[in-house]
Design an enzyme around this catalytic site. Structure first.
Site, PDB file in Angstrom:
ATOM      1  N   ILE A  36      36.058  30.284  20.798  1.00  0.00           N
ATOM      2  CA  ILE A  36      35.434  29.516  19.644  1.00  0.00           C
ATOM      3  C   ILE A  36      33.781  30.781  19.780  1.00  0.00           C
ATOM      4  O   ILE A  36      33.334  31.054  20.766  1.00  0.00           O
ATOM      5  CB  ILE A  36      35.007  28.107  20.314  1.00  0.00           C
ATOM      6  CG1 ILE A  36      36.047  27.245  19.548  1.00  0.00           C
ATOM      7  CG2 ILE A  36      33.787  27.473  19.964  1.00  0.00           C
ATOM      8  CD1 ILE A  36      36.849  27.117  21.672  1.00  0.00           C
ATOM      9  N   HIS A  94      31.491  33.892  23.547  1.00  0.00           N
ATOM     10  CA  HIS A  94      32.268  33.099  23.084  1.00  0.00           C
ATOM     11  C   HIS A  94      32.867  32.005  23.957  1.00  0.00           C
ATOM     12  O   HIS A  94      32.359  32.816  25.721  1.00  0.00           O
ATOM     13  CB  HIS A  94      33.311  34.352  22.802  1.00  0.00           C
ATOM     14  CG  HIS A  94      34.295  34.763  23.753  1.00  0.00           C
ATOM     15  ND1 HIS A  94      33.457  36.376  23.910  1.00  0.00           N
ATOM     16  CD2 HIS A  94      35.043  34.964  24.751  1.00  0.00           C
ATOM     17  CE1 HIS A  94      34.223  36.654  25.384  1.00  0.00           C
ATOM     18  NE2 HIS A  94      35.241  35.800  25.432  1.00  0.00           N
TER      19      HIS A  94
END
Length: 135
Positions: A36, A94
């Site tokens: 993500i 991330h």
């Protein structure tokens, strides 16, 4: 968006669509392609704008719930590394959603050991002061 991304960063290139990925979720602020990522470049959590982290964590939650429903693991670890010394290999913040099983051999867990309450109290006081100074 592209003015907030960095040339040569593999995650920025994926966000811009220059490199193919298996995107599983995307909104105005984030893109999830198993990792993500925010849709701007920042190398780590220290440099990430504070107001952006809530948006990223909202996506982490969505992806985590999907992993739980689809894979049905025994649990999930969320991993985010800051710095080469702890294994960060791509210097674009991330988050990893890692489905787990009790006997999977993944060694991220550590034994719980009681801490020294005096030392913990002193550290808490120092951290509170630092946060107050830089908040």
């Amino acid at each position: 968006m592209s003015d907030r991304l960095q040339d040569g960063c593999i995650f920025c290139m994926i966000i811009k669509g220059e490199i193919p990925s298996f995107t599983i979720y995307e909104d105005d602020a984030t893109k999830a392609f198993m990792d993500i990522n925010p849709k701007f470049h920042t190398p780590n959590i220290y440099e990430a704008p504070a107001d952006s982290l809530g948006q990223v964590m909202t996506t982490v939650g969505k992806v985590s719930r999907a992993v739980d429903r689809v894979i049905a693991p025994e649990g999930i670890n969320i991993l985010q590394a800051n710095g080469a010394g702890v294994g960060q290999s791509v210097f674009h913040i991330h988050f990893h959603v890692i489905p787990r099983a009790a006997d999977d051999g993944f060694t991220m867990n550590w034994p719980q050991v009681p801490g020294n309450m005096d030392d913990i109290g002193k550290l808490a006081e120092t951290l509170r002061a630092d946060i107050a100074q830089y908040a």
